[in-house]
Write an enzyme that holds these catalytic residues in place. Structure first.
Site, short mmCIF file in Angstrom:
data_model
loop_
_atom_site.label_atom_id
_atom_site.label_comp_id
_atom_site.label_asym_id
_atom_site.label_seq_id
_atom_site.Cartn_x
_atom_site.Cartn_y
_atom_site.Cartn_z
N SER A 174 0.81 -1.22 0.00
CA SER A 174 0.00 0.00 0.00
C SER A 174 0.84 1.27 0.00
O SER A 174 1.92 1.32 0.60
CB SER A 174 -0.92 0.02 1.23
OG SER A 174 -1.81 -1.07 1.21
N HIS A 217 -7.42 0.18 6.08
CA HIS A 217 -7.00 -1.21 6.33
C HIS A 217 -7.01 -1.55 7.82
O HIS A 217 -7.43 -2.66 8.19
CB HIS A 217 -5.61 -1.43 5.74
CG HIS A 217 -5.60 -1.46 4.24
ND1 HIS A 217 -6.25 -2.42 3.50
CD2 HIS A 217 -5.02 -0.62 3.33
CE1 HIS A 217 -6.07 -2.19 2.21
NE2 HIS A 217 -5.33 -1.10 2.07
#
Length: 419
Positions: A296, A346
């Site tokens: 990410s 997340h």
């Protein structure tokens, strides 16, 4: 049903060409809105809804602001009626008084949106209308309160029960593939060949959520790389000369790009459901997968460093990674929420910060946003619920021991600047 809707829509359009004036002005909108809200017949209502949305579609931004102002001021709550209904409910809390209170507690603009949505194809137009609202009206403007009505309705219309998960492959329709290229928001797709490398090899997957009312518009999609071990750089995943891996040999699924497609659905959460569904589907297809991780971006890392007064131009790799680990686990906004939007997503889903990597994204954007640093969020299926609860209730960030060690090594501005 789709064919019938198309036929009816064609009939309505032809009818309105005859019966409705062609000029599209904001001034006539209040009368049309009242006509729709008072309409009893379904066909008449759908025709009026089509006329309202057609007029809205050709408005200037100034006229759209006038339209939103009308929704906010003239279709707002009737406070006197609401107070009366509340008193009646308190005095005699039966079903009749409760129903009356619910009716009084809902502004008329919500019923307007529902009636507009009865028209074939209206859902997409209402999503675009909210995109206009977000673009034209600042959040602190009193008119912006009508966005709460959009969000309330969209949360119901786009709940998980209505969403359809579809795999995007090289055989998918060209107009869908074009939209994947256009909507990719993390790692730009530079060509059709670049897209092919992401969806055709057997160690690559792309999945998207669709809604039955918007069958040709992806709402959100995720790109997945099947690998051996957890990837530490996006260059290795997107390289045009890599050797594909046989899918059954992979032990890890890397979610390396998640893109929301519809501006008008901002704040309507799809990502959590998307990842869970994709994990379930991949596990069923490939039982050998045991690890689910992301690679990410950290889109606000550079901005945060500047706000803290850090000059990272001459930092060593350990110093940079220590700052990144601290940023991911400890950096907060003024309201107490986690600073980084990708981390909030997340961590809110129950993932943990697994690792940070330097030189993981050497693109111009990666260097600008995060000095090339990326992170892995690990989806440990056995700990998702525990991690989610800790983050949601205590704002505690789950992190691996190596990340915790890096975080502890980050001391202060003076330590880093004098190192």
């Amino acid at each position: 049903m789709s064919v019938l809707s198309d036929v009816l829509d064609l009939v309505f359009r032809r009818t309105m060409r005859v019966t409705v004036p062609a000029q599209a002005t904001a001034a006539a909108m209040p009368r049309l809105i009242e006509d729709l809200l008072s309409s009893k017949g379904e066909i008449t209502g759908v025709m009026t809804a089509r006329h309202i949305l057609d007029r809205y579609n050709v408005m200037t931004d100034a006229e759209k602001l006038q339209f939103f102002t009308h929704l906010a001021e003239d279709l707002d709550l009737d406070h006197a009626d609401l107070e009366t209904a509340l008193h009646a409910l308190k005095a005699k809390p039966d079903r009749k008084s409760y129903d009356r209170f619910l009716a009084a507690a809902e502004p008329r603009r919500q019923e307007l949106a529902r009636r507009l949505n009865r028209m074939p194809g209206a859902t997409r137009l209402l999503v675009d209308m909210r995109a206009d609202l977000l673009r034209l009206v600042p959040p602190d403007d009193p008119i912006a309160r009508i966005d709460s009505d959009f969000r309330h309705l969209f949360a119901s219309w786009f709940n998980r029960g209505f969403l359809v998960l579809r795999r995007i492959s090289w055989e998918s329709p060209a107009h869908i593939l074009e939209k994947i290229i256009r909507y990719e928001a993390v790692h730009a797709i530079t060509s059709w060949e670049d897209l092919r490398r992401r969806v055709e090899p057997e160690d690559r997957r792309c999945f998207a959520f669709f809604h039955p009312a918007m069958p040709d518009e992806p709402l959100i999609f995720v790109e997945v790389a099947l690998t051996k071990g957890i990837a530490s750089s996006v260059q290795s995943l997107l390289s045009d000369d890599r050797t594909p891996l046989a899918a059954h040999e992979a032990d890890t699924a890397i979610f390396y790009s998640i893109s929301n497609c519809q501006v008008g659905l901002a704040g309507i959460s799809f990502g959590n459901s998307l990842i869970k569904q994709v994990v379930n589907d991949l596990t069923a297809e490939l039982p050998g997968l045991s690890t689910f991780s992301t690679l990410s971006p950290m889109p606000l890392f550079s901005r945060w460093l500047l706000e803290q007064g850090f000059d990272a131009s001459d930092w060593t790799k350990p110093q940079l990674l220590a700052a990144a680990a601290y940023y991911l686990t400890s950096a907060r906004r003024n309201d107490g929420h986690h600073y980084d939007p990708v981390a909030r997503f997340h961590l809110g889903n129950g993932a943990l910060v697994h690792a940070v990597h330097a030189q993981a994204d050497t693109s111009q954007r990666g260097k600008k946003d995060s000095l090339g640093v990326m992170t892995n969020y690990l989806y440990d299926l056995a700990r998702l619920e525990q991690n989610h609860e800790s983050f949601a209730n205590q704002k505690q960030v789950a992190a691996s021991p190596p990340v915790q060690t890096l975080t502890q090594s980050f001391q202060s501005v003076e330590v880093l600047q004098n190192a």
